[in-house]
Design a protein around this motif. Structure first.
Motif, short mmCIF file in Angstrom:
data_model
loop_
_atom_site.label_atom_id
_atom_site.label_comp_id
_atom_site.label_asym_id
_atom_site.label_seq_id
_atom_site.Cartn_x
_atom_site.Cartn_y
_atom_site.Cartn_z
N SER A 75 35.03 -18.70 52.61
CA SER A 75 34.23 -18.70 54.22
C SER A 75 32.91 -17.30 54.10
O SER A 75 34.35 -16.28 54.09
N GLU A 76 32.26 -17.10 54.70
CA GLU A 76 31.36 -16.08 55.12
C GLU A 76 31.63 -15.19 54.01
O GLU A 76 31.83 -13.89 53.97
N ALA A 77 31.14 -15.62 52.75
CA ALA A 77 30.78 -14.45 51.15
C ALA A 77 29.30 -14.10 51.78
O ALA A 77 29.92 -12.65 50.93
N TYR A 78 29.43 -14.19 52.37
CA TYR A 78 28.01 -13.03 52.49
C TYR A 78 28.96 -11.80 53.49
O TYR A 78 27.59 -10.72 53.06
N ASP A 79 29.91 -11.90 54.15
CA ASP A 79 29.97 -10.75 54.78
C ASP A 79 32.14 -10.49 54.27
O ASP A 79 32.76 -9.39 54.66
N GLU A 111 24.07 -21.04 50.76
CA GLU A 111 25.08 -20.60 51.12
C GLU A 111 25.18 -19.20 51.91
O GLU A 111 25.70 -18.79 52.47
N CYS A 112 24.32 -18.59 50.58
CA CYS A 112 24.33 -17.29 50.13
C CYS A 112 23.37 -16.26 49.26
O CYS A 112 23.57 -16.72 47.93
N GLU A 113 22.58 -16.04 49.43
CA GLU A 113 21.58 -15.82 48.69
C GLU A 113 22.32 -14.74 47.85
O GLU A 113 23.41 -13.87 47.88
N ILE A 114 22.30 -14.65 46.50
CA ILE A 114 22.30 -14.11 45.43
C ILE A 114 22.99 -12.66 45.91
O ILE A 114 24.33 -11.73 45.20
N SER A 115 21.89 -11.99 46.17
CA SER A 115 22.29 -10.32 46.41
C SER A 115 22.93 -9.96 47.81
O SER A 115 23.59 -9.35 47.62
N TRP A 116 23.44 -11.23 48.22
CA TRP A 116 24.70 -11.21 49.27
C TRP A 116 26.06 -11.04 49.41
O TRP A 116 26.64 -11.33 50.27
N ILE A 117 26.19 -12.21 48.18
CA ILE A 117 27.47 -12.36 48.14
C ILE A 117 28.73 -11.40 47.91
O ILE A 117 28.27 -10.50 46.80
N ASN A 118 29.54 -11.35 48.42
CA ASN A 118 29.91 -9.28 48.09
C ASN A 118 31.58 -10.44 47.39
O ASN A 118 31.69 -11.17 47.20
#
Length: 315
Positions: A75-79, A111-118
């Motif tokens: 959940s919320e992998a971008y954050d 779901e989340c761009e690769i460079s935004w995956i935390n």
């Protein structure tokens, strides 16, 4: 290009999505050791946390037979970093005695761009699974590869659109005496890549990687510099596969590579997604293919100048 599709297999096993919480409870599941299990939740506004889905997985599947595990979206992998994900897997490590392959971050651009995956520190996870043979991770944001020590790991993959040089050096400092395959996507400075050739010294010498047979230093905006460094790198003489694909490789880098040590002992040279002229492509083929080297020169790109070249995967 972005990462458009989920992984179809891991360690030779077809990927299978563990059913979500709304699935029919009597749904038939495959034999535990016959697939690579993907555990994932909705990336946005998920009604279930990843660790809850994993807890259901542990109850539903004979985990003693599980050979491959794919961590999909949390959940919320971008954050949000996957600290709870890693904690859950480490806590269950004694229930996964047959686990040989693990990939963290099988997340598509929707779901989340690769460079935004935390991401987070991976050593606690890798070091907690001594039986592991293959490990991969996608996403370089806050990725930490410090302190990795594993006697049996044979394959390590790090996929990013931009990888910090500290991470590169920490991978180089890892204690991986059995590692045979190393694949690093270095990325572009637009998304945090700041590696220079000197940061790659541990891979170029190969001194800390005595078993290495396959080296991929790819998806890089300094692909020409890497090719030139490999022209005289000691590690090349014992490689079976060399991969400089997905980056900005042009004639200058290829010229340096061909002008260095012989490459005719290789089984494969992968250069797909490149900026090579037709004469250079023909020269590479004429030099290597008669010796039996498989050369991948697909995805020839064009650019007005060096500055307009791009890596295959960035954002």
């Amino acid at each position: 290009m972005t990462v458009s599709n989920n992984m179809q297999e891991l360690d030779g096993l077809p990927a299978f999505d563990f059913p979500d919480a709304e699935a029919e409870p009597e749904a038939t599941l495959p034999a535990a050791g016959s697939v690579a299990w993907r555990v994932a939740v909705d990336a946005y506004d998920s009604e279930e946390e990843w660790e809850s889905a994993f807890a259901r997985f542990l109850k539903a599947v004979d985990t003693t037979e599980v050979r491959a595990l794919i961590v999909g979206a949390w959940s919320e992998a971008y954050d949000t970093a996957p600290d709870e994900v890693i904690t859950a897997i480490v806590a269950a490590s004694d229930r996964l005695p047959s686990l040989r392959a693990l990939f963290v971050g099988d997340i598509t651009y929707e779901e989340c761009e690769i460079s935004w995956i935390n991401q987070t520190a991976m050593a606690p996870l890798i070091n907690a699974l001594p039986q592991l043979r293959s490990f991969g991770v996608r996403g370089g944001q806050s990725l930490d590869m410090t302190g990795i020590k594993h006697e049996g790991l044979r394959s390590l993959t790090v996929e990013t659109g931009g990888l910090d040089a500290d991470v590169v050096r920490n991978i180089g400092a890892a204690e991986l005496p059995a590692l045979e395959h190393l694949d690093i996507w270095l990325g572009t400075s637009w998304y945090g890549a700041n590696t220079i050739v000197a940061d790659l010294d541990a891979f170029l010498t190969g001194a800390r990687l005595p078993a290495l047979k396959s080296l991929a230093l790819r998806n890089s905006e300094i692909q020409d510099d890497i090719a030139a460094a490999l022209a005289g790198a000691p590690v090349v003489a014992r490689l079976e596969t060399l991969d400089l694909s997905m980056g900005t490789l042009g004639d200058e880098g290829a010229e340096a590579l061909l002008g260095g040590q012989p490459l005719t002992h290789l089984k494969k040279l992968d250069l797909h997604h490149h900026y090579l002229s037709e004469p250079m492509r023909e020269r590479i083929r004429a030099t290597l293919e008669p010796a039996g080297v498989v050369v991948d020169l697909s995805e020839c790109e064009s650019a007005r100048n060096d500055e307009s070249r791009f890596t295959a995967v960035a954002e």
